[in-house]
Scaffold this motif. Structure first.
Motif, mmCIF file in Angstrom:
data_model
loop_
_atom_site.group_PDB
_atom_site.id
_atom_site.type_symbol
_atom_site.label_atom_id
_atom_site.label_comp_id
_atom_site.label_asym_id
_atom_site.label_seq_id
_atom_site.Cartn_x
_atom_site.Cartn_y
_atom_site.Cartn_z
ATOM 1 N N MET A 129 0.832 -1.174 0.000
ATOM 2 C CA MET A 129 0.000 0.000 0.000
ATOM 3 C C MET A 129 0.880 1.242 0.000
ATOM 4 S SD MET A 129 -2.559 1.403 2.945
ATOM 5 C CE MET A 129 -4.144 0.860 2.415
ATOM 6 N N LYS A 130 0.679 2.091 -0.973
ATOM 7 C CA LYS A 130 1.450 3.327 -1.056
ATOM 8 C C LYS A 130 0.747 4.401 -0.240
ATOM 9 C CE LYS A 130 2.742 6.972 -4.186
ATOM 10 N NZ LYS A 130 2.392 7.601 -5.417
ATOM 11 N N THR A 131 1.359 4.858 0.800
ATOM 12 C CA THR A 131 0.819 5.976 1.562
ATOM 13 C C THR A 131 1.894 7.027 1.698
ATOM 14 O OG1 THR A 131 1.430 4.982 3.674
ATOM 15 C CG2 THR A 131 -0.806 4.577 2.901
ATOM 16 N N THR A 132 1.466 8.265 1.647
ATOM 17 C CA THR A 132 2.376 9.395 1.840
ATOM 18 C C THR A 132 1.753 10.311 2.878
ATOM 19 O OG1 THR A 132 1.315 10.637 0.056
ATOM 20 C CG2 THR A 132 3.247 9.325 -0.532
ATOM 21 N N ARG A 133 2.512 11.245 3.344
ATOM 22 C CA ARG A 133 2.027 12.180 4.336
ATOM 23 C C ARG A 133 1.533 13.431 3.628
ATOM 24 N NH1 ARG A 133 0.039 11.134 9.037
ATOM 25 N NH2 ARG A 133 1.553 9.548 9.420
ATOM 26 N N ASN A 134 0.277 13.803 3.860
ATOM 27 C CA ASN A 134 -0.290 15.014 3.289
ATOM 28 C C ASN A 134 0.291 16.205 4.039
ATOM 29 O OD1 ASN A 134 -1.975 17.263 2.793
ATOM 30 N ND2 ASN A 134 -3.659 15.929 2.213
ATOM 31 N N GLN A 135 1.075 17.032 3.361
ATOM 32 C CA GLN A 135 1.776 18.147 3.998
ATOM 33 C C GLN A 135 0.812 19.167 4.603
ATOM 34 O OE1 GLN A 135 5.026 18.265 4.386
ATOM 35 N NE2 GLN A 135 5.381 16.388 3.255
ATOM 36 N N ASN A 136 -0.336 19.371 3.977
ATOM 37 C CA ASN A 136 -1.249 20.408 4.426
ATOM 38 C C ASN A 136 -2.033 20.028 5.676
ATOM 39 O OD1 ASN A 136 -0.498 22.041 2.291
ATOM 40 N ND2 ASN A 136 -2.048 21.191 0.956
ATOM 41 N N GLN A 137 -2.399 18.765 5.813
ATOM 42 C CA GLN A 137 -3.262 18.382 6.917
ATOM 43 C C GLN A 137 -2.611 17.380 7.856
ATOM 44 O OE1 GLN A 137 -6.786 16.970 4.997
ATOM 45 N NE2 GLN A 137 -7.275 18.942 4.114
ATOM 46 N N GLY A 138 -1.425 16.906 7.544
ATOM 47 C CA GLY A 138 -0.761 15.951 8.396
ATOM 48 C C GLY A 138 -1.363 14.554 8.357
ATOM 49 N N ALA A 139 -2.270 14.294 7.429
ATOM 50 C CA ALA A 139 -2.911 12.983 7.321
ATOM 51 C C ALA A 139 -2.290 12.202 6.167
ATOM 52 C CB ALA A 139 -4.407 13.154 7.074
ATOM 53 N N ALA A 140 -2.351 10.891 6.259
ATOM 54 C CA ALA A 140 -1.838 10.041 5.182
ATOM 55 C C ALA A 140 -2.691 10.239 3.931
ATOM 56 C CB ALA A 140 -1.858 8.583 5.610
ATOM 57 N N ALA A 141 -2.061 10.077 2.782
ATOM 58 C CA ALA A 141 -2.771 10.216 1.515
ATOM 59 C C ALA A 141 -2.763 8.874 0.801
ATOM 60 C CB ALA A 141 -2.106 11.274 0.648
ATOM 61 N N VAL A 142 -3.816 8.612 0.037
ATOM 62 C CA VAL A 142 -3.924 7.390 -0.754
ATOM 63 C C VAL A 142 -4.197 7.774 -2.197
ATOM 64 C CG1 VAL A 142 -4.702 5.939 1.160
ATOM 65 C CG2 VAL A 142 -6.388 7.138 -0.236
ATOM 66 N N GLU A 143 -3.817 6.895 -3.106
ATOM 67 C CA GLU A 143 -4.071 7.113 -4.532
ATOM 68 C C GLU A 143 -5.314 6.327 -4.936
ATOM 69 O OE1 GLU A 143 -2.370 9.158 -6.604
ATOM 70 O OE2 GLU A 143 -1.178 9.758 -4.869
ATOM 71 N N ILE A 144 -6.274 7.023 -5.546
ATOM 72 C CA ILE A 144 -7.478 6.400 -6.071
ATOM 73 C C ILE A 144 -7.616 6.821 -7.525
ATOM 74 C CG2 ILE A 144 -8.605 6.367 -3.818
ATOM 75 C CD1 ILE A 144 -10.280 8.779 -4.713
ATOM 76 N N THR A 145 -8.537 6.210 -8.260
ATOM 77 C CA THR A 145 -8.829 6.674 -9.609
ATOM 78 C C THR A 145 -10.290 7.084 -9.681
ATOM 79 O OG1 THR A 145 -9.330 4.465 -10.434
ATOM 80 C CG2 THR A 145 -7.068 5.238 -10.719
ATOM 81 N N VAL A 146 -10.531 8.155 -10.398
ATOM 82 C CA VAL A 146 -11.874 8.678 -10.617
ATOM 83 C C VAL A 146 -12.089 8.714 -12.113
ATOM 84 C CG1 VAL A 146 -13.426 10.619 -10.293
ATOM 85 C CG2 VAL A 146 -11.782 10.036 -8.499
ATOM 86 N N ASN A 147 -12.953 7.830 -12.598
ATOM 87 C CA ASN A 147 -13.188 7.682 -14.036
ATOM 88 C C ASN A 147 -11.866 7.485 -14.781
ATOM 89 O OD1 ASN A 147 -15.926 7.986 -13.607
ATOM 90 N ND2 ASN A 147 -15.901 10.169 -14.051
ATOM 91 N N GLY A 148 -10.980 6.686 -14.176
ATOM 92 C CA GLY A 148 -9.707 6.360 -14.792
ATOM 93 C C GLY A 148 -8.607 7.373 -14.578
ATOM 94 N N ARG A 149 -8.905 8.494 -13.942
ATOM 95 C CA ARG A 149 -7.926 9.558 -13.695
ATOM 96 C C ARG A 149 -7.376 9.422 -12.279
ATOM 97 N NH1 ARG A 149 -8.424 14.836 -11.519
ATOM 98 N NH2 ARG A 149 -10.639 14.455 -11.218
ATOM 99 N N PRO A 150 -6.049 9.406 -12.108
ATOM 100 C CA PRO A 150 -5.484 9.288 -10.759
ATOM 101 C C PRO A 150 -5.773 10.525 -9.913
ATOM 102 C CG PRO A 150 -3.741 9.587 -12.388
ATOM 103 C CD PRO A 150 -5.029 9.499 -13.145
ATOM 104 N N VAL A 151 -6.131 10.272 -8.662
ATOM 105 C CA VAL A 151 -6.449 11.339 -7.714
ATOM 106 C C VAL A 151 -5.832 10.964 -6.373
ATOM 107 C CG1 VAL A 151 -8.348 12.420 -6.425
ATOM 108 C CG2 VAL A 151 -8.616 11.975 -8.863
ATOM 109 N N THR A 152 -5.272 11.937 -5.683
ATOM 110 C CA THR A 152 -4.769 11.715 -4.336
ATOM 111 C C THR A 152 -5.841 12.164 -3.359
ATOM 112 O OG1 THR A 152 -2.493 12.082 -5.033
ATOM 113 C CG2 THR A 152 -2.954 12.287 -2.684
ATOM 114 N N ALA A 153 -6.194 11.284 -2.427
ATOM 115 C CA ALA A 153 -7.219 11.582 -1.435
ATOM 116 C C ALA A 153 -6.637 11.410 -0.037
ATOM 117 C CB ALA A 153 -8.408 10.649 -1.624
ATOM 118 N N THR A 154 -7.240 12.064 0.914
ATOM 119 C CA THR A 154 -6.808 11.939 2.308
ATOM 120 C C THR A 154 -7.394 10.665 2.895
ATOM 121 O OG1 THR A 154 -6.748 14.344 2.508
ATOM 122 C CG2 THR A 154 -6.781 13.084 4.558
ATOM 123 N N ALA A 155 -6.547 9.838 3.461
ATOM 124 C CA ALA A 155 -6.994 8.585 4.075
ATOM 125 C C ALA A 155 -8.016 8.882 5.167
ATOM 126 C CB ALA A 155 -5.802 7.845 4.661
ATOM 127 N N GLY A 156 -9.044 8.049 5.232
ATOM 128 C CA GLY A 156 -10.063 8.187 6.263
ATOM 129 C C GLY A 156 -11.238 9.054 5.870
#
Length: 117
Positions: free
Chosen positions: A1-28
């Motif tokens: 699982m690829k997780t990174t730290r969201n610099q703005n909110q301090g929360a982990a980020a996950v990669e999802i796809t929306v209609n085939g387009r990659p999007v970074t979302a905040t975990a949780g």
């Protein structure tokens, strides 16, 4: 699982796809919150009049925020929590596929709200 730290909110980020387009979302967060943070405010249209729909109640009572998640239609975006690799379809109101909203809500709409949803 690829997780990174969201610099703005301090929360982990996950990669999802929306209609085939990659999007970074905040975990949780919910799918609906992830879409809204991407500037997507409506992701389906009503069957009969083509009115845009997205988050309305935000607590799972209405059926305005239905999307397809990982191949499963009729998922309420306000209740489903994002996870790494999740694929969301039907999340854009303006789409090249006019039947996408029909598939994402197949079997649910028309049974509530007098069939005009």
């Amino acid at each position: 699982m690829k997780t990174t730290r969201n610099q703005n909110q301090g929360a982990a980020a996950v990669e999802i796809t929306v209609n085939g387009r990659p999007v970074t979302a905040t975990a949780g967060t919910t799918v609906g919150a992830a879409l809204m943070s991407e500037g997507v405010h409506s992701w389906r249209r009503t069957r009969h009049e083509g009115r845009p729909r997205g988050l309305f109640c935000g607590i799972g009572v209405c059926f305005d925020c239905l999307v397809e998640v990982d191949g499963h239609p009729n998922q309420r975006a306000c209740l489903v929590t994002v996870r790494e690799g999740m694929a969301i379809e039907g999340a854009m109101a303006d789409t090249d596929d006019p039947n996408r909203a029909e598939r994402a809500t197949d079997g649910v709409l028309g049974t509530h709200g007098g069939g005009t949803a």
